[in-house]
Design a protein around this motif. Sequence first.
Motif, mmCIF file in Angstrom:
data_model
loop_
_atom_site.group_PDB
_atom_site.id
_atom_site.type_symbol
_atom_site.label_atom_id
_atom_site.label_comp_id
_atom_site.label_asym_id
_atom_site.label_seq_id
_atom_site.Cartn_x
_atom_site.Cartn_y
_atom_site.Cartn_z
ATOM 1 N N GLU A 78 0.851 -1.196 0.000
ATOM 2 C CA GLU A 78 0.000 0.000 0.000
ATOM 3 C C GLU A 78 0.884 1.241 0.000
ATOM 4 O O GLU A 78 1.901 1.292 0.698
ATOM 5 C CB GLU A 78 -0.907 0.054 1.241
ATOM 6 C CG GLU A 78 -1.811 -1.144 1.434
ATOM 7 C CD GLU A 78 -2.952 -1.220 0.443
ATOM 8 O OE1 GLU A 78 -3.160 -0.244 -0.308
ATOM 9 O OE2 GLU A 78 -3.631 -2.258 0.406
ATOM 10 N N ILE A 79 0.471 2.237 -0.772
ATOM 11 C CA ILE A 79 1.124 3.545 -0.751
ATOM 12 C C ILE A 79 0.147 4.503 -0.083
ATOM 13 O O ILE A 79 -0.870 4.884 -0.659
ATOM 14 C CB ILE A 79 1.474 4.033 -2.171
ATOM 15 C CG1 ILE A 79 2.272 2.965 -2.920
ATOM 16 C CG2 ILE A 79 2.240 5.352 -2.099
ATOM 17 C CD1 ILE A 79 3.567 2.555 -2.261
ATOM 18 N N PHE A 80 0.438 4.891 1.145
ATOM 19 C CA PHE A 80 -0.538 5.645 1.934
ATOM 20 C C PHE A 80 -0.671 7.101 1.492
ATOM 21 O O PHE A 80 -1.709 7.722 1.715
ATOM 22 C CB PHE A 80 -0.172 5.564 3.424
ATOM 23 C CG PHE A 80 -0.178 4.163 3.959
ATOM 24 C CD1 PHE A 80 -1.320 3.381 3.880
ATOM 25 C CD2 PHE A 80 0.967 3.616 4.507
ATOM 26 C CE1 PHE A 80 -1.323 2.079 4.353
ATOM 27 C CE2 PHE A 80 0.975 2.315 4.987
ATOM 28 C CZ PHE A 80 -0.178 1.540 4.913
ATOM 29 N N ASN A 81 0.349 7.632 0.867
ATOM 30 C CA ASN A 81 0.271 9.022 0.392
ATOM 31 C C ASN A 81 -0.017 9.089 -1.108
ATOM 32 O O ASN A 81 0.338 10.051 -1.778
ATOM 33 C CB ASN A 81 1.560 9.780 0.722
ATOM 34 C CG ASN A 81 2.785 9.180 0.039
ATOM 35 O OD1 ASN A 81 2.824 7.980 -0.251
ATOM 36 N ND2 ASN A 81 3.797 10.010 -0.197
ATOM 37 N N TYR A 82 -0.693 8.056 -1.624
ATOM 38 C CA TYR A 82 -0.928 8.006 -3.071
ATOM 39 C C TYR A 82 -1.822 9.142 -3.546
ATOM 40 O O TYR A 82 -1.677 9.623 -4.684
ATOM 41 C CB TYR A 82 -1.526 6.644 -3.468
ATOM 42 C CG TYR A 82 -3.001 6.486 -3.196
ATOM 43 C CD1 TYR A 82 -3.941 6.697 -4.203
ATOM 44 C CD2 TYR A 82 -3.462 6.129 -1.934
ATOM 45 C CE1 TYR A 82 -5.298 6.554 -3.958
ATOM 46 C CE2 TYR A 82 -4.799 5.983 -1.680
ATOM 47 C CZ TYR A 82 -5.721 6.196 -2.689
ATOM 48 O OH TYR A 82 -7.073 6.070 -2.432
ATOM 49 N N ALA A 83 -2.755 9.596 -2.712
ATOM 50 C CA ALA A 83 -3.655 10.674 -3.129
ATOM 51 C C ALA A 83 -2.877 11.974 -3.371
ATOM 52 O O ALA A 83 -3.106 12.674 -4.367
ATOM 53 C CB ALA A 83 -4.750 10.890 -2.088
ATOM 54 N N GLU A 84 -1.935 12.286 -2.471
ATOM 55 C CA GLU A 84 -1.116 13.488 -2.662
ATOM 56 C C GLU A 84 -0.216 13.349 -3.893
ATOM 57 O O GLU A 84 -0.052 14.295 -4.667
ATOM 58 C CB GLU A 84 -0.238 13.735 -1.428
ATOM 59 C CG GLU A 84 -1.013 13.908 -0.126
ATOM 60 C CD GLU A 84 -1.064 12.638 0.694
ATOM 61 O OE1 GLU A 84 -0.291 12.520 1.668
ATOM 62 O OE2 GLU A 84 -1.885 11.750 0.351
ATOM 63 N N LEU A 85 0.353 12.159 -4.064
ATOM 64 C CA LEU A 85 1.218 11.927 -5.225
ATOM 65 C C LEU A 85 0.423 12.016 -6.521
ATOM 66 O O LEU A 85 0.901 12.548 -7.531
ATOM 67 C CB LEU A 85 1.895 10.557 -5.110
ATOM 68 C CG LEU A 85 2.885 10.387 -3.954
ATOM 69 C CD1 LEU A 85 3.338 8.936 -3.830
ATOM 70 C CD2 LEU A 85 4.095 11.299 -4.134
ATOM 71 N N ARG A 86 -0.799 11.544 -6.499
ATOM 72 C CA ARG A 86 -1.652 11.614 -7.692
ATOM 73 C C ARG A 86 -1.928 13.069 -8.079
ATOM 74 O O ARG A 86 -1.866 13.444 -9.253
ATOM 75 C CB ARG A 86 -2.962 10.869 -7.437
ATOM 76 C CG ARG A 86 -3.945 10.948 -8.606
ATOM 77 C CD ARG A 86 -5.181 10.120 -8.347
ATOM 78 N NE ARG A 86 -6.161 10.307 -9.406
ATOM 79 C CZ ARG A 86 -6.855 9.328 -9.966
ATOM 80 N NH1 ARG A 86 -6.689 8.079 -9.568
ATOM 81 N NH2 ARG A 86 -7.742 9.579 -10.918
#
Length: 634
Positions: A78-86
């Motif tokens: 899981e990438i927990f900061n995926y929303a910010e990276l997106r």
Amino acid sequence: MCGITGIFAFNLVGKFNKIHITAATISLERRGPDHQDTYFDEFVGLGHRRLSIIDTSSEAHQPMWDETKRYCIVFNGEIFNYAELRKELEAKGITFTSHSDTEVLLKLYIHQKEKCLHKLNGFFAFCIYDKQEQSFFVARDRYGIKPLLYLFDEDKFIFSSEMKTILHYGIEKKLDYSSLYTYLQLNYIPAPDTIFENVKKLLPGHYITVKNRKLTVAQWYKIPYNSDTSESNNISYNDAKAKISKLLETAVQRRLVADVPVGAFLSGGIDSSIITGLASKHKPDLHTFSIGFKDEKFFDETDYARLVAKHFNTEHTVFSLTNNDLYAHVNNILNYIDEPFADSSAINVYILSKETRKHATVALSGDGADELLAGYNKHAAFHRLINKGVKEKAIESLLPLWKLMPQSRSNPLSNVARQLVRFGEGARLSTPERYWRWASYATESNVETLLSETSRQHLDQQLYNTRKSELLRHLGDKHTINDILMTDMEVVLSNDMLTKVDLMSMANGLEVRVPFLDYELVNFIFTLPSHYKINDKIRKRILQDTYRDLLPKELYNRPKKGFEVPLLKWFKREMRSLILDDLLSKEFIESQGIFSLSEIQKLKQQLFSSNPGDVHARIWALIVFQWWWKKYFK
């Protein structure tokens, strides 16, 4: 959370191994029960088993390609900061077809290559295939929360989440006797080595590139730690507490993001109670889970767990077990283990995961806090020797007396005697050897005599010594508790604790998330001086002080309990026949040729005596190995 595997064939021989990709992927079913798919081309095969957590739609299935069909990813984690990276990627004009963290990781890699790893907050093992360049990029997370094994030879490169999958490719199985020698001491095999000579584990914080039939391994992360700097850090204790509070709460919040039910393991100890308290602030309907032992009140913590659950108003479920309930799962666990691993508390984690999975797909845990902040008996023992006084010298000098006392983990008095013996023995050794002794269940001389003459001839002592020195490289005669903790992070945490949780949770299709191992928190904690973590009166000092106003006061000044199982009772009753007539029988030992029959007989004699000491842990290591050997060799 998933299971991944793949092969890159370099020639016709390697291409023959590629035919096993489907069977290899199927073997990962328990890690990913929701979906399976594979990809083939002339030289490459990729397989994926999915446990759907974020974006459960078919758009998030793997193997996943980018829109150009050049890059393909199989990803576990899981990438927990995926929303910010997106959002960062979208601001640069990059588009997405799913709402998954997998696609974010793929697009991030396409635009930043290996530099993308530094931006990831999460846990992972993944492979990205560049079809145009004909290359693999394989990476593992910072602390080894997710496993990644691989084999590389002149014909092929194979990787997978599990050893059993590697074996599905029809590889040669050649026992690594240096790994066996280490296993019989520690009860596990530290990375990068495995029980087989030709299979390796990718070290945490490392990545692999495979191109033009060449393999390159590189380190992309290490804890930014300097012993002298951390000990002289002048940050105030209160400021450090405030920073830990902020970082840990953020870490918990990140790990609550999911499109499936999320709960938390709650043992009733400080670590899991803190995680529960923080999670309940952001998830009012939090469901917590614990297991209790009806027959083993010495190890039962469910009263404390219920107290914490009531304090934070969580929906709490206790799985109350008898010894027979525990024993009923032993065969399933032994069958699932595909490399010798003998931490017996894996049985508890297996059952807790199995029962939790009926209610949730994700569970938070308190793992990592003991290694980060000095929570174990050995940390208190090291602290006492670093600050050695009259009492410590007396314990050491009275070692012959302690050895006369009955020693066992089964009751409080004999457990104290056991601890006094280990302290006295360790006190007489150098720092690296003391650490190794306290991390082990058997000494090197114990294991040498246990191995048969043939096995000793196969043992490469120089190779073993080199591996051991690398594991203990942070320890010198002048050392601090932080040096011990750094060694714990690299040796015990990743190879024992995290391996145990990954194996047993994924055997039941449950994802376990560990907020204490958020890298921002870990990096900060290793800048703090040792005395913020432990002193003469308290372990995990700064953690306990930070959350005194959050937790019930009853949790403080209570004894730390182990997460153990009643092995000794089983061995003397339910498993007696398995030990005497099968796995450690005269006929099996002689036909196998790995162990000394006379030493096996001595261990069995000690096991069934009135003073078994720690022998049950050694017997369990032998049971696990013998069961494994019969499955994969006989």
